[in-house]
Design an enzyme around this catalytic site. Structure first.
Site, PDB file in Angstrom:
ATOM      1  N   ASN A  67       0.781 -17.062   8.597  1.00 42.64           N
ATOM      2  CA  ASN A  67       0.260 -17.256   9.963  1.00 42.64           C
ATOM      3  C   ASN A  67      -1.171 -17.796  10.005  1.00 42.64           C
ATOM      4  O   ASN A  67      -1.516 -18.569  10.894  1.00 42.64           O
ATOM      5  CB  ASN A  67       0.403 -15.961  10.777  1.00 42.64           C
ATOM      6  CG  ASN A  67      -0.387 -14.821  10.208  1.00 42.64           C
ATOM      7  OD1 ASN A  67      -0.479 -14.665   9.000  1.00 42.64           O
ATOM      8  ND2 ASN A  67      -0.979 -14.027  11.062  1.00 42.64           N
ATOM      9  N   GLY A 111       1.039  -9.175   4.577  1.00 41.41           N
ATOM     10  CA  GLY A 111       2.357  -9.663   4.978  1.00 41.41           C
ATOM     11  C   GLY A 111       3.100  -8.589   5.750  1.00 41.41           C
ATOM     12  O   GLY A 111       2.489  -7.710   6.370  1.00 41.41           O
ATOM     13  N   SER A 112       4.409  -8.645   5.675  1.00 40.38           N
ATOM     14  CA  SER A 112       5.223  -7.754   6.504  1.00 40.38           C
ATOM     15  C   SER A 112       5.272  -6.341   5.916  1.00 40.38           C
ATOM     16  O   SER A 112       5.092  -6.148   4.708  1.00 40.38           O
ATOM     17  CB  SER A 112       6.631  -8.312   6.624  1.00 40.38           C
ATOM     18  OG  SER A 112       7.202  -8.410   5.333  1.00 40.38           O
ATOM     19  N   THR A 113       5.563  -5.391   6.784  1.00 41.22           N
ATOM     20  CA  THR A 113       5.602  -3.993   6.349  1.00 41.22           C
ATOM     21  C   THR A 113       6.737  -3.766   5.355  1.00 41.22           C
ATOM     22  O   THR A 113       6.579  -3.015   4.380  1.00 41.22           O
ATOM     23  CB  THR A 113       5.723  -3.080   7.581  1.00 41.22           C
ATOM     24  OG1 THR A 113       4.507  -3.210   8.322  1.00 41.22           O
ATOM     25  CG2 THR A 113       5.901  -1.624   7.191  1.00 41.22           C
ATOM     26  N   GLU A 162      -2.089  -5.045   3.671  1.00 41.59           N
ATOM     27  CA  GLU A 162      -2.403  -5.346   5.083  1.00 41.59           C
ATOM     28  C   GLU A 162      -1.097  -5.789   5.722  1.00 41.59           C
ATOM     29  O   GLU A 162      -0.594  -6.872   5.412  1.00 41.59           O
ATOM     30  CB  GLU A 162      -3.443  -6.470   5.164  1.00 41.59           C
ATOM     31  CG  GLU A 162      -4.784  -6.141   4.547  1.00 41.59           C
ATOM     32  CD  GLU A 162      -5.521  -5.046   5.284  1.00 41.59           C
ATOM     33  OE1 GLU A 162      -5.151  -4.731   6.431  1.00 41.59           O
ATOM     34  OE2 GLU A 162      -6.454  -4.473   4.706  1.00 41.59           O
ATOM     35  N   CYS A 176      -1.537 -11.081  13.331  1.00 41.90           N
ATOM     36  CA  CYS A 176      -1.228  -9.653  13.177  1.00 41.90           C
ATOM     37  C   CYS A 176      -1.982  -8.818  14.202  1.00 41.90           C
ATOM     38  O   CYS A 176      -1.552  -7.725  14.551  1.00 41.90           O
ATOM     39  CB  CYS A 176      -1.579  -9.207  11.765  1.00 41.90           C
ATOM     40  SG  CYS A 176      -3.296  -9.554  11.339  1.00 41.90           S
ATOM     41  N   GLU A 192      -9.848  -3.953   3.717  1.00 44.21           N
ATOM     42  CA  GLU A 192     -10.534  -5.118   3.184  1.00 44.21           C
ATOM     43  C   GLU A 192     -11.831  -5.291   3.966  1.00 44.21           C
ATOM     44  O   GLU A 192     -12.151  -4.512   4.844  1.00 44.21           O
ATOM     45  CB  GLU A 192      -9.631  -6.348   3.319  1.00 44.21           C
ATOM     46  CG  GLU A 192      -8.349  -6.192   2.524  1.00 44.21           C
ATOM     47  CD  GLU A 192      -7.499  -7.440   2.478  1.00 44.21           C
ATOM     48  OE1 GLU A 192      -7.765  -8.371   3.252  1.00 44.21           O
ATOM     49  OE2 GLU A 192      -6.581  -7.478   1.661  1.00 44.21           O
TER      50      GLU A 192
HETATM   51  P1  NAD Z   1       6.187 -11.692   4.291  1.00 43.79           P
HETATM   52  O1  NAD Z   1       5.999 -10.265   3.939  1.00 43.79           O
HETATM   53  O2  NAD Z   1       7.561 -12.200   4.410  1.00 43.79           O
HETATM   54  O3  NAD Z   1       5.489 -12.624   3.189  1.00 43.79           O
HETATM   55  C1  NAD Z   1       4.104 -12.534   2.895  1.00 43.79           C
HETATM   56  C2  NAD Z   1       3.865 -13.109   1.511  1.00 43.79           C
HETATM   57  O4  NAD Z   1       4.528 -12.282   0.558  1.00 43.79           O
HETATM   58  C3  NAD Z   1       4.434 -14.509   1.304  1.00 43.79           C
HETATM   59  O5  NAD Z   1       3.579 -15.224   0.430  1.00 43.79           O
HETATM   60  C4  NAD Z   1       5.763 -14.241   0.631  1.00 43.79           C
HETATM   61  O6  NAD Z   1       6.232 -15.311  -0.153  1.00 43.79           O
HETATM   62  C5  NAD Z   1       5.411 -13.044  -0.239  1.00 43.79           C
HETATM   63  N1  NAD Z   1       6.535 -12.177  -0.582  1.00 43.79           N
HETATM   64  C6  NAD Z   1       7.718 -12.009   0.080  1.00 43.79           C
HETATM   65  N2  NAD Z   1       8.492 -11.143  -0.590  1.00 43.79           N
HETATM   66  C7  NAD Z   1       7.784 -10.749  -1.682  1.00 43.79           C
HETATM   67  C8  NAD Z   1       8.028  -9.846  -2.752  1.00 43.79           C
HETATM   68  N3  NAD Z   1       9.177  -9.173  -2.851  1.00 43.79           N
HETATM   69  N4  NAD Z   1       7.059  -9.653  -3.665  1.00 43.79           N
HETATM   70  C9  NAD Z   1       5.885 -10.293  -3.573  1.00 43.79           C
HETATM   71  N5  NAD Z   1       5.592 -11.182  -2.601  1.00 43.79           N
HETATM   72  C10 NAD Z   1       6.531 -11.391  -1.662  1.00 43.79           C
HETATM   73  O7  NAD Z   1       5.339 -11.940   5.611  1.00 43.79           O
HETATM   74  P2  NAD Z   1       5.244 -13.278   6.457  1.00 43.79           P
HETATM   75  O8  NAD Z   1       6.493 -13.419   7.248  1.00 43.79           O
HETATM   76  O9  NAD Z   1       4.785 -14.384   5.586  1.00 43.79           O
HETATM   77  O10 NAD Z   1       4.004 -12.936   7.435  1.00 43.79           O
HETATM   78  C11 NAD Z   1       4.120 -12.272   8.641  1.00 43.79           C
HETATM   79  C12 NAD Z   1       3.765 -10.804   8.479  1.00 43.79           C
HETATM   80  O11 NAD Z   1       2.448 -10.657   7.980  1.00 43.79           O
HETATM   81  C13 NAD Z   1       3.762 -10.055   9.813  1.00 43.79           C
HETATM   82  O12 NAD Z   1       4.385  -8.816   9.630  1.00 43.79           O
HETATM   83  C14 NAD Z   1       2.287  -9.870  10.122  1.00 43.79           C
HETATM   84  O13 NAD Z   1       1.981  -8.776  10.934  1.00 43.79           O
HETATM   85  C15 NAD Z   1       1.742  -9.685   8.747  1.00 43.79           C
HETATM   86  N6  NAD Z   1       0.311  -9.942   8.720  1.00 43.79           N
HETATM   87  C16 NAD Z   1      -0.542  -8.893   8.558  1.00 43.79           C
HETATM   88  C17 NAD Z   1      -1.918  -9.106   8.573  1.00 43.79           C
HETATM   89  C18 NAD Z   1      -2.883  -7.971   8.407  1.00 43.79           C
HETATM   90  O14 NAD Z   1      -4.051  -8.243   8.154  1.00 43.79           O
HETATM   91  N7  NAD Z   1      -2.481  -6.739   8.530  1.00 43.79           N
HETATM   92  C19 NAD Z   1      -2.414 -10.403   8.724  1.00 43.79           C
HETATM   93  C20 NAD Z   1      -1.512 -11.441   8.895  1.00 43.79           C
HETATM   94  C21 NAD Z   1      -0.148 -11.210   8.879  1.00 43.79           C
END
Ligand code: NAD
Length: 490
Positions: free
Chosen positions: A157, A233-235, A255, A289, A471
């Site tokens: 994002n 990334g995602s939860t 995060e 996020c 962070e």
């Molecule tokens: P995602 O979890 O699908 O992917 C995030 C990253 O992790 C990508 O680079 C992906 O290739 C990698 N990934 C996926 N599966 C993996 C695994 N098994 N092992 C290691 N790496 C893996 O998330 P997304 O769809 O790219 O992003 C959206 C999510 O990120 C939303 O839930 C959003 O809330 C969250 N987000 C959180 C913050 C924060 O600061 N808390 C900031 C931005 C986005």
């Protein structure tokens, strides 16, 4: 057609398997590039390069590390337009947003940590120990050393902003890194490799690998020579990474997702509250996020606020993100568009009132080149049970749900009634209430009468299912260093 390759030891290299993935342009739906589909072999090559660079980089005087990172910040600024175009094309975000927020902030990340690392203070405790026989006086001081090769994984994002938020403190403190952007948005990370080389970063200090989550990201997480993982990334993915790192006893920072409440009390400056709530809900098509996706409004002003919010949302029309006047672009991918549309259908089936949006735009309303793009109209809905799935799960799109509350206690209950706890917003003129709410809301950030105002010195992160660790500022400098207690008798 562009090809985004790994950046390992200052060279751009293809995946060991030769495989690539398609990269789509969200505004048109067309494949515009290929990206290397990295797997365990590529990650291992990157870790080896980072491990080889670590002794010299960690021994490099901090002034010199700082100088190189500052230089990288300058190069990002100098390449702002190129990076903004790449990011807008990759993500479908309005170019104005990439120009004004994402890319400048990426430069600030390097500038900030290149300065912060010069101004850290140490810890020392004078100790009086009873001793055996005679008392002993000692000083205990804390020696901090970089951890080694760090694994840094970021989402799509805010691709450059979030990746550099990890790279900058990791490198400033003397670590080397293997960084992985999302496979959906690989463009700006690849350009960062070019700029890092131009800035003079030695080979192996910054390595970037591309590829699918489990194949590439998972290989970073499980690599035995990567002792620290920082993930945004995602939860769901974060939970797996947390479990994996726990089993391997690695340091981990997570995060994760959010379902952030935006609370408007009846004494608030309503014009300001509405304008801010619209920005909080729909900036970057709701894909931040920190977006306020749940609007909680006090009953006495609810009709007025809802009317103004719907009017504002209707005025945000999806358009070609590459045009300077566009304020609302495309969602990042077809699967993500489908996810958002499914959530809205679920809300409809549960009896929600859809005040505006709730659909993709009529293709005829879009410029011809954008008719195959991943667009969705800003959506405002109300009338759902706060306990239903739509109110509980992160949608991460341009969907704002509205709930009405009666009093402060009711607002706090609603605010805390999801598994998440990333950010929250409170609009009120009552200072005491603002402080009470700040204490009671379970989230890592509480904004009072504002949204998305960030000071990089502050701790950043989420409570509950929104993350583990923090962070930002000192927190990041601490995460990336291993403390050691040294006790000296005197
Ligand atoms: P995602 O979890 O699908 O992917 C995030 C990253 O992790 C990508 O680079 C992906 O290739 C990698 N990934 C996926 N599966 C993996 C695994 N098994 N092992 C290691 N790496 C893996 O998330 P997304 O769809 O790219 O992003 C959206 C999510 O990120 C939303 O839930 C959003 O809330 C969250 N987000 C959180 C913050 C924060 O600061 N808390 C900031 C931005 C986005």
């Amino acid at each position: 057609m562009d090809t985004f390759r790994h950046f390992i030891a200052n060279e751009f290299v293809p995946a060991a398997s030769g495989a690539t993935l398609d990269v789509h342009e969200p505004a048109t739906g067309r494949v515009y590039a290929q990206v290397s589909a990295g797997d365990a072999r590529d990650v291992d090559a990157a870790v080896k390069a980072a491990a080889a660079a670590f002794p010299a980089w960690s021994a490099t005087p901090v002034l010199e590390r700082s100088r190189l990172l500052f230089r990288l910040a300058e190069l990002i600024d100098a390449n702002l337009e190129r990076l903004a175009q790449a990011e807008s094309r990759d993500c479908g975000k309005p170019i104005s947003l990439a120009r004004s927020v994402d890319i400048p902030r990426s430069a600030v990340n390097f500038r900030y940590f290149s300065g912060a690392v010069l101004h850290t203070t140490g810890e020392m405790h004078e100790t009086e120990h009873p001793g055996i026989g005679a008392p002993i006086r000692a000083m205990n001081w804390t020696l901090r050393r970089p951890r080694g090769v760090t694994g840094l994984i970021a989402p799509w994002n805010l691709p450059l902003y979030l990746l550099t938020w990890k790279i900058a403190p990791a490198l400033a403190t003397g670590n080397t890194c293997v960084a992985k952007p999302s496979e959906v948005t690989p463009a700006t990370a690849t350009l960062l490799g070019e700029l890092a080389r131009e800035a003079g970063l030695p080979p192996g200090v910054l390595n970037i690998v591309h590829g699918a989550g489990q194949d590439c990201g998972g290989s970073i997480v499980t690599h035995p020579n990567v002792p620290a993982i920082s993930f945004t990334g995602s939860t769901g993915v974060g939970r797996w990474i947390g479990e994996s790192c726990g089993g391997q006893l690695k340091r981990v920072s997570l995060e994760l997702g959010g379902k952030n409440p935006f609370i408007i009390f009846d004494d608030a400056d309503l014009d300001d509250a509405v304008a801010t709530a619209l920005r909080a809900a729909f900036t970057n098509q709701g894909q931040i996020c920190l977006c306020g996706s749940r609007l909680l409004v006090q009953r006495s002003v609810a009709d007025r606020v809802l009317e103004a919010i719907v009017k504002g949302a209707r005025a945000l029309t999806p358009g070609d993100p590459s045009l300077p006047e566009t304020r609302f672009g495309a969602l990042v991918s077809r699967p993500h568009l489908d996810k958002v549309a499914t959530a809205v259908e679920q809300a409809r089936a549960l009896g929600a009132t859809i005040h505006c949006g709730g659909r993709s735009p009529d293709p005829a309303s879009l410029p011809e080149q954008c008719r195959g793009g991943y667009f969705y109209v800003p959506t405002v809905l109300s009338g759902l049970d706060p306990a239903c799935a739509v109110e509980q799960e992160e949608i991460f799109g341009p969907v704002l749900s509205v709930q009405v509350f009666d009093d402060e206690a009711h607002a706090m209950r609603l605010a805390n009634a999801t598994p998440y706890g990333l950010a929250s917003v409170v609009f009120t003129r009552d200072l005491n209430r603002a402080h009470r709410a700040a204490e009671q809301i379970q989230s890592g950030i509480v904004w009072i009468n504002c949204w998305m105002v960030r000071d990089l010195r502050t701790p950043f992160g989420g409570a509950k299912a929104s993350g583990v660790g923090r962070e930002g500022g000192l927190e990041a400098l601490r995460f990336f260093t291993e403390p050691k207690n040294v006790c000296v008798k005197w």
